[in-house]
Design an enzyme around this catalytic site. Structure first.
Site, PDB file in Angstrom:
ATOM      1  N   CYS A 356       0.756  -1.334  -0.067  1.00  0.00           N
ATOM      2  CA  CYS A 356      -0.027   0.026   0.091  1.00  0.00           C
ATOM      3  C   CYS A 356       0.965   1.196  -0.033  1.00  0.00           C
ATOM      4  O   CYS A 356       0.859   2.123   1.017  1.00  0.00           O
ATOM      5  CB  CYS A 356      -1.033  -0.126   1.245  1.00  0.00           C
ATOM      6  SG  CYS A 356      -2.105  -1.228   1.112  1.00  0.00           S
ATOM      7  N   TYR A 385      21.498  -7.468  -3.040  1.00  0.00           N
ATOM      8  CA  TYR A 385      20.596  -6.365  -2.306  1.00  0.00           C
ATOM      9  C   TYR A 385      19.395  -6.731  -2.874  1.00  0.00           C
ATOM     10  O   TYR A 385      18.301  -5.702  -2.823  1.00  0.00           O
ATOM     11  CB  TYR A 385      21.336  -5.111  -2.684  1.00  0.00           C
ATOM     12  CG  TYR A 385      22.732  -4.913  -2.405  1.00  0.00           C
ATOM     13  CD1 TYR A 385      23.084  -5.099  -1.305  1.00  0.00           C
ATOM     14  CD2 TYR A 385      23.553  -4.864  -3.295  1.00  0.00           C
ATOM     15  CE1 TYR A 385      24.525  -4.874  -0.853  1.00  0.00           C
ATOM     16  CE2 TYR A 385      24.987  -5.097  -3.157  1.00  0.00           C
ATOM     17  CZ  TYR A 385      25.323  -4.953  -1.767  1.00  0.00           C
ATOM     18  OH  TYR A 385      26.743  -4.646  -1.505  1.00  0.00           O
TER      19      TYR A 385
HETATM   20  N1  LLP Z   1      32.716  -3.492   1.147  1.00  0.00           N
HETATM   21  C1  LLP Z   1      32.176  -2.558   2.052  1.00  0.00           C
HETATM   22  C2  LLP Z   1      32.890  -1.983   3.325  1.00  0.00           C
HETATM   23  C3  LLP Z   1      30.878  -2.109   1.799  1.00  0.00           C
HETATM   24  O1  LLP Z   1      30.327  -1.214   2.470  1.00  0.00           O
HETATM   25  C4  LLP Z   1      30.155  -2.851   0.640  1.00  0.00           C
HETATM   26  C5  LLP Z   1      28.809  -2.530   0.125  1.00  0.00           C
HETATM   27  C6  LLP Z   1      31.146  -3.820  -0.027  1.00  0.00           C
HETATM   28  C7  LLP Z   1      32.096  -4.075   0.302  1.00  0.00           C
HETATM   29  C8  LLP Z   1      30.609  -4.611  -1.201  1.00  0.00           C
HETATM   30  O2  LLP Z   1      30.023  -3.562  -2.502  1.00  0.00           O
HETATM   31  P1  LLP Z   1      29.720  -4.337  -3.607  1.00  0.00           P
HETATM   32  O3  LLP Z   1      30.764  -5.048  -4.262  1.00  0.00           O
HETATM   33  O4  LLP Z   1      28.487  -5.192  -3.256  1.00  0.00           O
HETATM   34  O5  LLP Z   1      29.403  -3.134  -4.543  1.00  0.00           O
HETATM   35  N2  LLP Z   1      22.158  -1.558  -1.300  1.00  0.00           N
HETATM   36  C9  LLP Z   1      22.834  -0.898  -2.346  1.00  0.00           C
HETATM   37  C10 LLP Z   1      24.335  -1.228  -2.308  1.00  0.00           C
HETATM   38  C11 LLP Z   1      24.948  -0.716  -1.051  1.00  0.00           C
HETATM   39  C12 LLP Z   1      26.426  -1.207  -0.835  1.00  0.00           C
HETATM   40  C13 LLP Z   1      26.899  -1.157   0.576  1.00  0.00           C
HETATM   41  N3  LLP Z   1      28.362  -1.450   0.581  1.00  0.00           N
HETATM   42  C14 LLP Z   1      22.309  -1.353  -3.511  1.00  0.00           C
HETATM   43  O6  LLP Z   1      21.319  -2.194  -3.876  1.00  0.00           O
HETATM   44  O7  LLP Z   1      22.794  -0.958  -4.677  1.00  0.00           O
END
Ligand code: LLP
Length: 426
Positions: A356, A385
């Site tokens: 909603c 995510y």
């Molecule tokens: N290392 C640290 C310290 C982080 O904060 C993150 C992600 C990663 C590694 C991994 O990043 P990746 O390789 O997955 O890009 N919810 C958001 C993304 C938030 C990312 C947070 N930190 C989305 O759905 O796009």
């Protein structure tokens, strides 16, 4: 890019028809391909192999313990940001000595859990946190290892404001101009050795250039400290490599490595990578059934049984997820996954969920083949995510998760029940 393919007009996850899985499990359901996970993990491992890095998969992107177990089996360590993620890593058989722990607000309880487990590295985000972990180690009369998360103040075009971390004025890390002084003070601490430097500049970072900027700044700092006999022997370059949402927009692991490896080769630094999305994103789809269709003013709505509680990225970040019917028929198999895709019979629709809120949508103004009640939809690039950010909002039990391996598949998280909704309240 992934192992979800249309064959004779129907979508397959590896060698299993998606329709067969949802006939047994229902919708909405996340379906993951083990092969895709492994391919993306291996590409990173191989591309960066000249640096012999420790790969610490970022659990927050997709933390199902069956998936973590696979990654641990391929040699991955884990990046955690909470006691809960550490628990997941250990339950999945992760080696504590390959766990790094980031996060701006680690509690005493979480720090103690990490000390009990004997993790590799605390990634420190503030002076007070450093003092607190030093104190907690002192109470046990032990010494632990830490890296300082340095905020290098680099620009990264194309990253959403809500996931940008490498600029000043974010809550993460210590500004690079304060970092040298931090290392000097930390040298006096008796129970926490600050021998590492941690970077994580945002997510997704759609080119290698910001990494080059950040690493160049980090190396200059490491050299400056070395001249003062302060030894930094570990560089954790974080995560943030992009994935494929709309075709081939993301650089490959080899592209990132081609820019990053030459900067670090020949230095005797221990290198850590924390990829999340680049491993898990394309390994997962969300499958949903069309509940109803309707007209609202000039708009055509397709009401799916998946909603913002299942996949919040479209409404939270305006992010694009390719959506296509699971059984479009042989003449409507998508040639690519771009927003510009058109087929002769397409209708422009909003794909929305039952929650909603007007913000409850999976796609806006999207051209899709005509859809009717009961049709199945696949929402692609949902492995990262997706389930990890899902909730029970509107008292909607969370979706099931399924892992496919070749011709076989298994439920790796059963669909929640109404009882699960209230279990912690009784
Ligand atoms: N290392 C640290 C310290 C982080 O904060 C993150 C992600 C990663 C590694 C991994 O990043 P990746 O390789 O997955 O890009 N919810 C958001 C993304 C938030 C990312 C947070 N930190 C989305 O759905 O796009």
């Amino acid at each position: 890019m992934d192992n979800f393919k249309y064959i004779n007009g129907s979508l397959y996850a590896e060698e299993v028809p998606v329709e067969q899985i949802v006939a047994a499990v229902g919708t909405p359901t996340y379906i993951y391909s083990r092969q895709t996970l492994q391919t993306h993990y291996r590409r990173i491992a191989e591309s960066f192999s000249p640096l012999h890095p420790m790969i610490c998969y970022s659990i927050k992107s997709c933390g199902n313990i069956s998936i973590l177990r696979e990654l641990a089996g391929w040699g991955s360590g884990f990046d955690v940001v909470s006691g809960g993620e550490l628990f997941r890593a250990l339950q999945a058989g992760g080696r504590p000595a390959a766990v790094v722990f980031a996060g701006v607000g680690k509690s005493d309880a979480e720090i103690n859990e990490a000390l009990d487990a004997g993790i590799l590295l605390f990634n420190i985000e503030s002076e007070q946190e450093f003092q607190n972990i030093n104190r907690l180690c002192g109470l046990r009369n032990i010494t632990a290892n830490a890296a300082l998360r340095v905020n290098p103040d680099v620009a990264s075009a194309g990253t959403h404001q809500k996931t940008l971390t490498g600029k000043k004025e974010t809550k993460f890390g210590i500004d690079i101009d304060r970092a040298a002084a931090f290392y000097r003070h930390a040298a006096a601490a008796s129970h926490l050795k600050l021998t590492g430097l941690h970077l994580h500049i945002g997510s997704p970072i759609k080119s290698a250039a910001p990494y080059v900027d950040a690493i160049t700044k980090a190396l200059a700092l490491i050299d400056e400290l070395a001249r003062e006999n302060i030894v930094v022997d570990t560089l954790d370059i974080g995560g943030g490599f992009a994935a494929f949402y709309e075709g081939n927009e993301a650089p490959s692991a080899a592209d990132y490595a081609a820019a990053i490896v030459p900067l670090l080769a020949g230095r005797s630094l221990k290198i850590i990578l924390e990829p999340g999305r680049s491993i898990s994103c394309n390994a997962g789809i969300l499958v949903s059934r069309v509940a109803y269709t309707k007209q609202g003013g000039s708009k055509r709505f397709v009401i799916a049984d998946a909603a913002m509680n299942d996949l919040i990225r479209p409404t939270l970040y305006e992010s694009y997820h390719f959506i296509w019917p699971v059984n479009p028929g042989a003449e409507l198999m998508p040639p690519n996954r771009t927003a510009a895709l058109r087929t002769p019979h397409d209708q422009c629709v909003d794909v929305v969920g039952p929650v909603c809120e007007s913000g409850d949508y999976l796609a806006k103004d999207r051209f899709l083949p005509p859809l009717k009640r009961g049709d199945l939809l696949a929402i692609f690039s949902a492995g990262a995510y997706g389930f990890a950010m899902s909730s029970q909002y509107n008292a909607r039990p969370r979706a099931a998760e399924v892992l496919v391996t070749g011709k076989t598949w298994s439920i790796i998280r059963r669909r929640e029940t109404y009882h699960d909704l209230i279990a912690a309240e009784l």
